[in-house]
Design a protein around this motif. Structure first.
Motif, PDB file in Angstrom:
ATOM      1  N   ALA A  22     -10.994  23.953 -18.153  1.00 31.02           N
ATOM      2  CA  ALA A  22     -11.904  24.324 -17.063  1.00 31.02           C
ATOM      3  C   ALA A  22     -12.555  23.105 -16.426  1.00 31.02           C
ATOM      4  CB  ALA A  22     -12.980  25.269 -17.589  1.00 31.02           C
ATOM      5  N   LEU A  23     -12.519  21.954 -17.109  1.00 34.19           N
ATOM      6  CA  LEU A  23     -13.171  20.749 -16.605  1.00 34.19           C
ATOM      7  C   LEU A  23     -12.210  19.789 -15.909  1.00 34.19           C
ATOM      8  CD1 LEU A  23     -15.575  19.870 -19.568  1.00 34.19           C
ATOM      9  CD2 LEU A  23     -15.994  21.333 -17.574  1.00 34.19           C
ATOM     10  N   GLY A  30      -7.233  15.543 -18.330  1.00 33.49           N
ATOM     11  CA  GLY A  30      -8.476  14.787 -18.297  1.00 33.49           C
ATOM     12  C   GLY A  30      -9.633  15.523 -17.646  1.00 33.49           C
ATOM     13  N   LEU A  31     -10.646  14.736 -17.255  1.00 33.82           N
ATOM     14  CA  LEU A  31     -11.873  15.268 -16.670  1.00 33.82           C
ATOM     15  C   LEU A  31     -11.903  15.033 -15.170  1.00 33.82           C
ATOM     16  CD1 LEU A  31     -14.289  13.924 -19.397  1.00 33.82           C
ATOM     17  CD2 LEU A  31     -14.128  16.331 -18.767  1.00 33.82           C
ATOM     18  N   HIS A  32     -12.366  16.049 -14.426  1.00 35.06           N
ATOM     19  CA  HIS A  32     -12.536  15.948 -12.989  1.00 35.06           C
ATOM     20  C   HIS A  32     -14.036  15.971 -12.726  1.00 35.06           C
ATOM     21  CE1 HIS A  32     -12.372  17.812  -8.786  1.00 35.06           C
ATOM     22  NE2 HIS A  32     -11.794  16.628  -8.675  1.00 35.06           N
ATOM     23  N   PRO A  33     -14.667  14.815 -12.478  1.00 35.20           N
ATOM     24  CA  PRO A  33     -16.129  14.758 -12.373  1.00 35.20           C
ATOM     25  C   PRO A  33     -16.756  15.799 -11.445  1.00 35.20           C
ATOM     26  CG  PRO A  33     -15.250  12.551 -12.495  1.00 35.20           C
ATOM     27  CD  PRO A  33     -14.064  13.467 -12.406  1.00 35.20           C
ATOM     28  N   PRO A  34     -16.211  16.077 -10.247  1.00 33.29           N
ATOM     29  CA  PRO A  34     -16.832  17.117  -9.417  1.00 33.29           C
ATOM     30  C   PRO A  34     -16.839  18.493 -10.087  1.00 33.29           C
ATOM     31  CG  PRO A  34     -15.390  15.749  -8.085  1.00 33.29           C
ATOM     32  CD  PRO A  34     -15.126  15.383  -9.512  1.00 33.29           C
ATOM     33  N   THR A  35     -15.792  18.793 -10.866  1.00 32.99           N
ATOM     34  CA  THR A  35     -15.745  20.073 -11.573  1.00 32.99           C
ATOM     35  C   THR A  35     -16.781  20.109 -12.688  1.00 32.99           C
ATOM     36  OG1 THR A  35     -13.394  20.342 -11.070  1.00 32.99           O
ATOM     37  CG2 THR A  35     -14.278  21.640 -12.890  1.00 32.99           C
ATOM     38  N   VAL A  36     -16.911  19.015 -13.422  1.00 38.05           N
ATOM     39  CA  VAL A  36     -17.942  18.928 -14.459  1.00 38.05           C
ATOM     40  C   VAL A  36     -19.319  19.132 -13.835  1.00 38.05           C
ATOM     41  CG1 VAL A  36     -18.991  17.454 -16.216  1.00 38.05           C
ATOM     42  CG2 VAL A  36     -16.512  17.395 -15.877  1.00 38.05           C
ATOM     43  N   ILE A 163     -22.139  35.976 -26.313  1.00 40.02           N
ATOM     44  CA  ILE A 163     -21.266  34.851 -25.972  1.00 40.02           C
ATOM     45  C   ILE A 163     -20.742  35.093 -24.562  1.00 40.02           C
ATOM     46  CG2 ILE A 163     -19.104  33.646 -26.481  1.00 40.02           C
ATOM     47  CD1 ILE A 163     -19.409  34.475 -29.378  1.00 40.02           C
ATOM     48  N   PHE A 164     -20.901  34.106 -23.697  1.00 38.15           N
ATOM     49  CA  PHE A 164     -20.330  34.149 -22.356  1.00 38.15           C
ATOM     50  C   PHE A 164     -19.082  33.289 -22.362  1.00 38.15           C
ATOM     51  CE2 PHE A 164     -24.317  35.951 -21.462  1.00 38.15           C
ATOM     52  CZ  PHE A 164     -24.288  36.534 -20.200  1.00 38.15           C
ATOM     53  N   LYS A 165     -17.928  33.923 -22.165  1.00 40.08           N
ATOM     54  CA  LYS A 165     -16.654  33.204 -22.175  1.00 40.08           C
ATOM     55  C   LYS A 165     -16.228  32.981 -20.718  1.00 40.08           C
ATOM     56  CE  LYS A 165     -12.615  31.650 -23.751  1.00 40.08           C
ATOM     57  NZ  LYS A 165     -11.623  32.493 -24.428  1.00 40.08           N
ATOM     58  N   GLY A 166     -16.377  31.748 -20.239  1.00 36.12           N
ATOM     59  CA  GLY A 166     -16.005  31.427 -18.868  1.00 36.12           C
ATOM     60  C   GLY A 166     -14.521  31.121 -18.759  1.00 36.12           C
ATOM     61  N   THR A 167     -13.824  31.826 -17.870  1.00 34.41           N
ATOM     62  CA  THR A 167     -12.378  31.680 -17.737  1.00 34.41           C
ATOM     63  C   THR A 167     -12.002  31.507 -16.266  1.00 34.41           C
ATOM     64  OG1 THR A 167     -11.884  34.042 -17.440  1.00 34.41           O
ATOM     65  CG2 THR A 167     -12.126  33.255 -19.712  1.00 34.41           C
ATOM     66  N   LYS A 168     -10.708  31.521 -16.011  1.00 31.51           N
ATOM     67  CA  LYS A 168     -10.201  31.415 -14.636  1.00 31.51           C
ATOM     68  C   LYS A 168     -10.174  32.763 -13.931  1.00 31.51           C
ATOM     69  CE  LYS A 168      -8.928  26.981 -14.403  1.00 31.51           C
ATOM     70  NZ  LYS A 168      -9.429  26.052 -13.366  1.00 31.51           N
ATOM     71  N   VAL A 169     -10.295  33.855 -14.684  1.00 29.25           N
ATOM     72  CA  VAL A 169     -10.247  35.194 -14.100  1.00 29.25           C
ATOM     73  C   VAL A 169     -11.539  35.935 -14.429  1.00 29.25           C
ATOM     74  CG1 VAL A 169      -7.733  35.358 -14.106  1.00 29.25           C
ATOM     75  CG2 VAL A 169      -9.009  36.084 -16.125  1.00 29.25           C
TER      76      VAL A 169
END
Length: 243
Positions: A22-23, A30-36, A163-169
């Motif tokens: 998700a990051l 890797g990491l995408h700073p704007p997404t973080v 628990i909040f599970k954050g996903t793509k859907v």
């Protein structure tokens, strides 16, 4: 999505579980700073409501122990490498949150005093009481356990209410909605149904641990702006997993 500031949050202490993927945004690694930064802003909206927040972030954007094992690496070593990846993600999220003036603690199940606190339950609870965000890293500190299980374990230890599970859907579907146009989303599904139907929520150990402790799991889209805050106000689209 907008929510009314007059609506009190449904929960006062929660665990937010997100994957490492998700990051990474649209990158393949890797990491995408704007997404973080975007995820940190979502956390801030909820934090500003007075909600106490725990987080567990996976490490699959950097290294996934199970896939490393599948490629011939010894499983225990691969899992420890995956745990280290979760620490990297936790530090990145800590930096993003502190840029937003949110006091944050990274708490590692593997001792690394120079970069993170060791896990001591009473100390972590005190951080939450002081409205600090606690990011639990390095899983449970043991191989063969996923970050889903770690999130459920820490949520129970911290007396989280959900628990909040954050996903793509935006919830749990009977089949992959990306691949199947006729996929049906559940508004509610029981723990036993998740296990019996092999629904892609969390691994079986995490679901069983949540079920045994009557800890609800809310599956929602992390890509929906304001979605995390909205659900706490009783709005938005999600799937509730409980008894």
């Amino acid at each position: 999505m907008t929510t009314s500031s007059t609506v009190p949050p449904a929960y006062t202490r929660v665990m937010l579980k997100i994957s490492g993927e998700a990051l990474m945004g649209d990158q393949g690694f890797g990491l995408h700073p704007p997404t973080v930064q975007r995820v940190a802003a979502e956390v801030k909206r909820v934090h500003d409501l007075g909600v106490e927040i725990c987080m567990v972030i996976g490490g699959g954007n950097i290294f996934r122990g199970l896939s490393g094992s599948a490629q011939g690496m010894e499983r225990t070593t691969a899992d420890y490498m995956g745990m280290l990846a979760t620490v990297m993600n936790a530090l990145a999220m800590q930096s993003a949150l502190e840029e937003l003036d949110i006091h944050t603690r990274v708490i590692s199940a593997i001792t690394m005093n120079e970069v993170a606190e060791p896990y001591i339950r009473r100390r972590a609870v005190r951080h939450l009481e002081k409205k600090r965000v606690c990011i639990f890293a390095a899983g449970t500190g043991n191989p063969y356990f996923t970050t889903d299980t770690a999130a459920t374990l820490r949520a129970n230890e911290m007396a989280c209410q959900a628990i909040f599970k954050g996903t793509k859907v935006d919830g749990v579907y009977d089949k992959d909605p990306v691949k199947h146009d006729d996929a049906v989303r559940y508004d509610y599904v029981s723990y036993d149904e998740v296990l019996a139907k092999h629904l892609n929520v969390m691994d079986a150990s995490a679901i069983a641990l949540a079920r045994d402790n009557h800890l609800p799991i809310i599956v929602f889209s992390l890509d929906e702006p304001g979605g995390f805050q909205g659900i706490l106000a009783g709005e938005g689209t999600y799937t509730l997993v409980k008894d």
